[in-house]
Design a protein around this motif. Sequence first.
Motif, PDB file in Angstrom:
ATOM      1  N   VAL A 500       0.836  -1.203   0.000  1.00 29.61           N
ATOM      2  CA  VAL A 500       0.000   0.000   0.000  1.00 29.61           C
ATOM      3  C   VAL A 500       0.867   1.249   0.000  1.00 29.61           C
ATOM      4  N   ILE A 501       1.931   1.231   0.814  1.00 25.93           N
ATOM      5  CA  ILE A 501       2.825   2.394   0.887  1.00 25.93           C
ATOM      6  C   ILE A 501       3.532   2.607  -0.456  1.00 25.93           C
ATOM      7  N   GLU A 502       4.005   1.517  -1.076  1.00 23.99           N
ATOM      8  CA  GLU A 502       4.667   1.623  -2.381  1.00 23.99           C
ATOM      9  C   GLU A 502       3.696   2.151  -3.434  1.00 23.99           C
ATOM     10  N   ASN A 503       2.459   1.651  -3.415  1.00 22.03           N
ATOM     11  CA  ASN A 503       1.455   2.137  -4.371  1.00 22.03           C
ATOM     12  C   ASN A 503       1.172   3.621  -4.162  1.00 22.03           C
ATOM     13  N   ASN A 504       1.099   4.028  -2.920  1.00 24.51           N
ATOM     14  CA  ASN A 504       0.846   5.430  -2.602  1.00 24.51           C
ATOM     15  C   ASN A 504       1.962   6.314  -3.155  1.00 24.51           C
ATOM     16  N   GLN A 505       3.206   5.897  -2.923  1.00 22.63           N
ATOM     17  CA  GLN A 505       4.344   6.676  -3.417  1.00 22.63           C
ATOM     18  C   GLN A 505       4.373   6.719  -4.939  1.00 22.63           C
ATOM     19  N   ALA A 506       4.056   5.576  -5.573  1.00 26.80           N
ATOM     20  CA  ALA A 506       4.093   5.510  -7.033  1.00 26.80           C
ATOM     21  C   ALA A 506       3.027   6.413  -7.654  1.00 26.80           C
ATOM     22  N   LEU A 507       1.805   6.356  -7.125  1.00 20.90           N
ATOM     23  CA  LEU A 507       0.734   7.182  -7.687  1.00 20.90           C
ATOM     24  C   LEU A 507       0.983   8.663  -7.443  1.00 20.90           C
ATOM     25  N   THR A 508       1.567   8.970  -6.291  1.00 22.32           N
ATOM     26  CA  THR A 508       1.893  10.373  -6.000  1.00 22.32           C
ATOM     27  C   THR A 508       2.869  10.917  -7.034  1.00 22.32           C
ATOM     28  N   ARG A 509       3.863  10.083  -7.411  1.00 25.99           N
ATOM     29  CA  ARG A 509       4.845  10.514  -8.432  1.00 25.99           C
ATOM     30  C   ARG A 509       4.199  10.578  -9.814  1.00 25.99           C
ATOM     31  N   MET A 510       3.461   9.517 -10.196  1.00 25.64           N
ATOM     32  CA  MET A 510       2.910   9.438 -11.549  1.00 25.64           C
ATOM     33  C   MET A 510       1.941  10.571 -11.855  1.00 25.64           C
ATOM     34  N   PHE A 511       1.132  10.931 -10.873  1.00 26.56           N
ATOM     35  CA  PHE A 511       0.140  11.983 -11.085  1.00 26.56           C
ATOM     36  C   PHE A 511       0.624  13.346 -10.581  1.00 26.56           C
ATOM     37  N   GLU A 512       1.907  13.425 -10.204  1.00 25.82           N
ATOM     38  CA  GLU A 512       2.542  14.680  -9.792  1.00 25.82           C
ATOM     39  C   GLU A 512       1.713  15.397  -8.720  1.00 25.82           C
ATOM     40  N   LEU A 513       1.464  14.672  -7.632  1.00 31.63           N
ATOM     41  CA  LEU A 513       0.631  15.205  -6.559  1.00 31.63           C
ATOM     42  C   LEU A 513       1.435  15.821  -5.420  1.00 31.63           C
ATOM     43  N   GLU A 514       2.780  15.711  -5.477  1.00 33.56           N
ATOM     44  CA  GLU A 514       3.602  16.135  -4.340  1.00 33.56           C
ATOM     45  C   GLU A 514       3.320  17.575  -3.921  1.00 33.56           C
ATOM     46  N   ALA A 515       3.396  18.484  -4.888  1.00 33.79           N
ATOM     47  CA  ALA A 515       3.242  19.904  -4.563  1.00 33.79           C
ATOM     48  C   ALA A 515       1.843  20.203  -4.028  1.00 33.79           C
ATOM     49  N   GLU A 516       0.819  19.574  -4.616  1.00 38.62           N
ATOM     50  CA  GLU A 516      -0.552  19.822  -4.171  1.00 38.62           C
ATOM     51  C   GLU A 516      -0.772  19.289  -2.760  1.00 38.62           C
ATOM     52  N   LEU A 517      -0.219  18.104  -2.473  1.00 43.21           N
ATOM     53  CA  LEU A 517      -0.356  17.530  -1.130  1.00 43.21           C
ATOM     54  C   LEU A 517       0.329  18.413  -0.097  1.00 43.21           C
ATOM     55  N   LEU A 518       1.511  18.910  -0.460  1.00 37.89           N
ATOM     56  CA  LEU A 518       2.233  19.781   0.459  1.00 37.89           C
ATOM     57  C   LEU A 518       1.468  21.080   0.694  1.00 37.89           C
ATOM     58  N   GLU A 519       0.935  21.645  -0.388  1.00 33.76           N
ATOM     59  CA  GLU A 519       0.193  22.900  -0.240  1.00 33.76           C
ATOM     60  C   GLU A 519      -1.024  22.704   0.662  1.00 33.76           C
ATOM     61  N   ASP A 520      -1.739  21.589   0.497  1.00 32.82           N
ATOM     62  CA  ASP A 520      -2.893  21.304   1.351  1.00 32.82           C
ATOM     63  C   ASP A 520      -2.479  21.187   2.807  1.00 32.82           C
ATOM     64  N   LYS A 521      -1.352  20.492   3.041  1.00 31.35           N
ATOM     65  CA  LYS A 521      -0.881  20.280   4.408  1.00 31.35           C
ATOM     66  C   LYS A 521      -0.523  21.611   5.074  1.00 31.35           C
ATOM     67  N   ILE A 522       0.205  22.447   4.344  1.00 31.22           N
ATOM     68  CA  ILE A 522       0.637  23.728   4.906  1.00 31.22           C
ATOM     69  C   ILE A 522      -0.534  24.685   5.066  1.00 31.22           C
ATOM     70  N   ARG A 523      -1.440  24.688   4.062  1.00 35.37           N
ATOM     71  CA  ARG A 523      -2.597  25.581   4.165  1.00 35.37           C
ATOM     72  C   ARG A 523      -3.474  25.188   5.351  1.00 35.37           C
ATOM     73  N   ALA A 524      -3.628  23.879   5.580  1.00 34.01           N
ATOM     74  CA  ALA A 524      -4.410  23.414   6.735  1.00 34.01           C
ATOM     75  C   ALA A 524      -3.768  23.877   8.024  1.00 34.01           C
ATOM     76  N   LYS A 525      -2.431  23.861   8.029  1.00 32.83           N
ATOM     77  CA  LYS A 525      -1.717  24.308   9.231  1.00 32.83           C
ATOM     78  C   LYS A 525      -1.972  25.778   9.502  1.00 32.83           C
ATOM     79  N   PHE A 526      -1.894  26.610   8.463  1.00 31.43           N
ATOM     80  CA  PHE A 526      -2.068  28.049   8.670  1.00 31.43           C
ATOM     81  C   PHE A 526      -3.530  28.427   8.878  1.00 31.43           C
ATOM     82  N   ASP A 527      -4.447  27.596   8.398  1.00 34.17           N
ATOM     83  CA  ASP A 527      -5.867  27.849   8.653  1.00 34.17           C
ATOM     84  C   ASP A 527      -6.198  27.697  10.129  1.00 34.17           C
ATOM     85  N   LYS A 528      -5.373  26.934  10.869  1.00 34.37           N
ATOM     86  CA  LYS A 528      -5.611  26.721  12.300  1.00 34.37           C
ATOM     87  C   LYS A 528      -5.186  27.919  13.128  1.00 34.37           C
TER      88      LYS A 528
END
Length: 529
Positions: A500-528
């Motif tokens: 599951v972890i390998e699949n998660n990492q692979a899909l994150t790379r293939m669909f280029e989700l890294e930047a979006e995931l990071l932005e969501d994480k940081i925005r959630a932090k600052f929304d608090k």
Amino acid sequence: MAVSSAFVVSPNLETSSLLNHHNPSSSPTTLGLIGIRAHPMNNRTMRGLIQRARCEPSPSDAANVSPLKQLKNSAIDRYTRERSSIVVIGLSIHTAPVEMRERLAVPEAEWPDAVAELCGLNHIEEAAVLSTCNRMEIYVLALSQHRGVKEVTEWMSKRSGISVSDIRQHWFLLYNEDATQHLFQVSAGLDSLVLGEGQILNQVKKVDRLVKEKKNGNGRVISDLFEKAISAGGRVRNETNIGSGAVSLSSAAVELALKKLPGPAPLSSATVLVIGAGNMGKLVIKHLVSKGCTRMVVVNRSQERVAAIREEMKSRSVEIIYKSLDEMLACAAEASVIFTSTSSATPLFFKEHVEVLPPLRRLFVDISVPRNVGSCVYGLDGARVYNVDDLEEVVAANKEDRARKAKEAQGIIADESKSFEARWDSMQSFPTIKKLRSKIERIRAASVEKFMSKHGSDMDEKKKDAVEYLSRDIMNRILHGPMVHLRYDEKTGSRTLGEVIENNQALTRMFELEAELLEDKIRAKFDKK
């Protein structure tokens, strides 16, 4: 957990972590030992990397860059290739003297404010404070291990007035699996001065209730961590019987008084004063009675607690006399043994208080942190003062038997820790599932809109709905396989957690989700904030 297993940050840790961020399996210890000279690169490149590692904009741009933008633009690889880290920064009776612990202590009433302040730090997503007479530990979920540690340490320094260098000299610092196992051992009483004592589990439960009730910006990870710690602590006590016959701090305090008082039955003739009728004070009273004390004065803010203790012990031949705090010094003038166990942030007894008391060989047993008896009283003629750090000689006697039971407990700790790690690992796929669906939905919606702009005028509403339905159906059918392989079911075991972890990492790379995931994480932090 033994103190020797703690990891202390080296001076080059922050730079070293950047040089190794492409290897997520590197341990914190390895990162700390790799120096900057070991990496061949020119000075200009090195300066650029260090600037990114510090998560700071250049001085000329700092005034124009928002905190959100600073985090988003800094060390993106480190935040996307490495998940957020669980970190515990702590000082305990094993590593720091009582003088330092009392300055760092956070009263229970101030836990919510402390957690809110910690969650307000730039790199801290979630936090919890565990502050007792034997320890001050801060648990955080950090966007960046090393920047998070730096921010929390500076917060501790500012709050306590202790320099960062002094805190580092006495701290222990644990990451992820080590931090998890440490909390589970604490909850089970394996890290206590009195091995197997049960009061610490109640403290962990209080932290867990605070996390669940107040939230204070906390998410699921710290909440799940403390919930699992309570489960681990309960299992250890039920399955190993480690708590049977184990002395508590309160009973150890009474035993210490017995050792220091002369005569075959010293408590039957001593004039005993107990200050504080909370949980610790109540246990002191019970142990005093069990050791032959038949009369004592109890000073407390409210009479109700003392009355409840008196009612609980009405079958015993003991006289419990209530006095208010205003009468404390008058009561101390007549007492030969004084136990203190209050949550007062400042000492109750100073040098000038004790010096004017009638000449009498008094014994102070202070089990409070911060201490109720000021350090200025130590060494005064006629005053013998002992605190929680002096209880070691009492608890050593029955340590060997409980140490054998502690070995049994380690298997339970390992089992509970493995279960928590599996749950935490599986949680990493939730944001990916959400973000993947969102991205594909945006592509679908944009394609349908483009199609409709060209052909929609020639279509009735029924055909338009059919196009919408068909596009959604195609999207869901395509996503079904990836979604299945991103979910981990511990019960069915249809696929391993590693897969599951390998699949998660692979899909994150293939669909280029890294930047979006990071932005969501940081925005959630600052929304608090």
